[in-house]
Design an enzyme around this catalytic site. Structure first.
Site, short mmCIF file in Angstrom:
data_model
loop_
_atom_site.label_atom_id
_atom_site.label_comp_id
_atom_site.label_asym_id
_atom_site.label_seq_id
_atom_site.Cartn_x
_atom_site.Cartn_y
_atom_site.Cartn_z
N LYS A 133 43.51 40.64 27.07
CA LYS A 133 43.96 42.14 27.38
C LYS A 133 42.89 43.15 26.59
CE LYS A 133 46.64 44.86 24.07
NZ LYS A 133 47.28 44.80 22.25
N SER A 164 52.61 44.19 18.07
CA SER A 164 51.76 44.03 19.52
C SER A 164 51.24 42.61 20.22
CB SER A 164 50.50 44.33 19.44
OG SER A 164 51.14 46.01 19.52
N SER A 173 52.00 46.15 22.57
CA SER A 173 51.18 46.61 22.95
C SER A 173 50.54 45.60 23.87
CB SER A 173 49.89 47.39 22.57
OG SER A 173 48.90 46.45 22.04
#
Lengths: 485, 95
Positions: free
Chosen positions: A76, A175, A151
């Protein structure tokens, strides 16, 4: 080969059926083909990835390979990676090349894993749909007009589309779990403090926790074994004995007590989601588990409490972005104050600004007790609800998200609607408990449904056992999005 | 409690974010919705409850007071918007 699990890839590499360079090539080719459509990655750097793969192959030839040596994964874009862009999905950091590696990245590299690239995400991890990214939305591989959740939307969609066998994610209010649910993969948010936050760009420091995203519970365990561990550079990292998170996988779930909170059947829960979750619980009964009704009476307050505490912490954390030491600086300004204000007005997107304003307000003079301190008190009530529940059960189960993937743009006009899509995940972060999501079926439109499994503190091994036993008995985790070979 | 346009401007100033009138107006509408959600907190009696700042009730770890990081100035300043002679440059604040 790109449909293989970490476990299978580990075996192929160990037996010499393929090399890390071959494997990395295959994933890079696939990313090259599909990333334009899906938007999973912000940065791909094939040369760097292949150099890492070569090093991994050399390590193996030298007889120094571990279980994950040579296996590619995606990080990420919230994790600092030395020499790569680390944007956090923001214009503020669109030019930021991290001068050091995050602890998680360091651990993965030390295990010989190959970085495939940096995945797209909601800006500064603030969002539940990946639509707040400065670099554009991510599309859900199951249906390109729907969101992948957020997210960690890029990580989730990359794993679902087989652009990476696994990825790292972070979870402040859901997330990891919510995008895992919406894209039909597995994701685990460990107990707060198990994985170091060093080099992970801070959103809400008392809630942020990194975790693995992959296609099976076993793969989550393999990756968590690498990611977890004490790190003195994070003051909240817990100094505990090293665990093997795979140790309980073969255990039977006969006698397991599953707590079902009545509050998880709130209004707004899609009937298809409820059906799939009920069916999963029925499967667990078949495997010998028992079901206990429990109550988390303050759970309804978790969204309001979160939207005080997380923005408050974010407004403080994001004050570091001032255009002085790194990141974006406005081109024109009159004086220092104007430089700060324009830099931040240009560098942050609408959702990030909104949360900074909320956070600044609740921390400002005269409002601190009414909002911030009150929210912290309610946080304790929410944590106590879980403590009481775990007197009666071993794990708690329910839906990860009230709906399956929603359409791009569907909730972006109304922040409150968007916030409510984390209604089942946020309480877990507030309490600091471990939570995970695994696929448990589909809705009428063919979109995946996630089953949330919440464990007591440090019960990750048990949760992985519970998830793994379900995956031995069912095949939801093996389903592939259409058009993904 | 009703949020006003002046509140939005004041908070934006505290947060060092430039907002024009249109942005302040839009922010007011959305923040009002969010605070509608947050106000649900006021319905609960929280007397006698200790605030919980953190997931684990931790005591901050201390370490020996010794240097653990070498000089990284050049690496860190290589990514700065404007530096000179090892200093970060900002607009003049003292005449």
């Amino acid at each position: 080969m790109s449909n293989a699990t970490l476990k299978e890839l580990s075996l192929k590499l160990a037996t010499g059926a393929c090399s890390s360079v071959e494997l990395t090539h295959e994933y890079l080719n696939k990313i090259n083909r599909l990333n334009n459509d899906l938007g999973c990655f912000i940065t791909v750097d094939g040369e760097r990835s292949l150099a890492q793969a070569q090093a991994a192959d050399a390590q193996r030839s030298a007889g120094r390979a571990g279980p994950l040596t040579g296996i590619p994964l995606a990080h990420k874009d919230i994790f600092c990676t030395q020499g790569w862009l680390t944007t956090c999905g923001s214009r503020m950091l669109a030019n930021f090349v991290a001068p050091y590696d995050a602890h998680v990245v360091e651990r993965c590299s030390a295990a010989g894993m190959v970085t495939l690239g940096k995945t797209n995400m909601d800006e500064f991890a603030m969002g539940s749909s990946n639509e707040t990214s400065y670099f554009g939305p991510v599309r859900n591989p199951w249906h390109r007009e729907t969101v992948p959740g957020g997210s960690s939307g890029g990580s989730a969609a990359a794993v679902a589309a087989r652009l990476a066998p696994a990825a790292t994610g972070t979870d402040t209010g859901g997330s990891i779990r919510q995008p895992a649910a919406l894209t039909g993969i597995c994701g685990l948010k460990p107990t707060y403090g198990v994985v170091s936050r060093y080099g992970m760009i801070a959103f809400a420091s008392s809630l942020d926790q990194a975790g693995p995203m992959a296609r099976t519970a076993e793969d989550l365990g393999l990756l968590l074994n690498v990611m977890a561990g004490f790190d003195a550079r994070d003051s909240t990292s817990l100094d505990r004995p090293t665990e093997d998170y795979l140790r309980d996988l073969p255990r039977s779930v006969a006698g397991l007590r599953i707590g079902l909170p009545q509050e998880f059947l709130a209004a707004g829960l899609a009937p298809d989601v409820q059906r799939a979750v009920d069916a999963a619980v029925a499967e667990y009964r078949k495997l010998g588990a028992t079901v206990v009704d429990i109550s988390l009476p303050n759970m309804g307050l978790s969204v309001p409490v979160y939207y005080v505490l997380a923005p408050a912490e974010a407004s403080s954390n994001l004050s570091r972005f001032d255009g002085v030491r790194y990141g974006h600086r406005a081109a024109e300004y009159t004086d220092l104050l104007d430089m700060y204000k324009r830099t931040r007005a240009e560098g942050f997107g609408a959702e990030v600004k909104r949360r900074i304003l909320i956070g600044t307000y609740v921390l400002s003079h005269g409002y601190y007790d009414a909002y911030y301190i009150r929210a912290q008190k309610l946080r304790r009530l929410i944590a106590q609800d879980f403590a009481a529940a775990f007197q009666k059960c071993d794990v708690i189960m329910g839906p990860t998200s009230p709906t399956t993937a929603f359409r791009l743009g569907e909730k972006s006009a109304d922040p409150v609607q968007m916030y409510l899509s984390d209604i089942y995940t946020i309480a877990v972060n507030l309490a600091g408990l471990p939570g995970m999501s695994i696929p448990c079926g589909f809705d009428g439109g063919g979109l995946p449904v996630g089953l949330q499994i919440i464990g007591n503190y440090f019960d990750e091994a048990r949760m992985l056992n519970v998830a793994h036993q379900y995956q031995l008995a069912t095949d939801w985790h093996l389903k592939m999005p259409p058009g993904i070979e | 409690m009703a949020l006003t346009l002046d509140d939005v401007r004041r908070v934006a100033h505290l947060a060092r974010i430039a907002v024009d009138d249109a942005e302040a107006g839009a922010a007011l509408g959305q923040l009002t919705r969010v605070f509608g959600l947050i106000e649900q907190m006021q319905a609960v009696d929280v007397s006698g409850i200790e605030p919980m700042a953190h997931a684990q009730d931790l005591v901050l770890r201390l370490r020996p007071d010794v240097v653990t990081e070498g000089d990284q100035r050049e690496r860190f300043q290589a990514i700065a918007p404007e530096v000179d002679a090892g200093l970060y440059l900002v607009p003049k604040v003292i005449e």
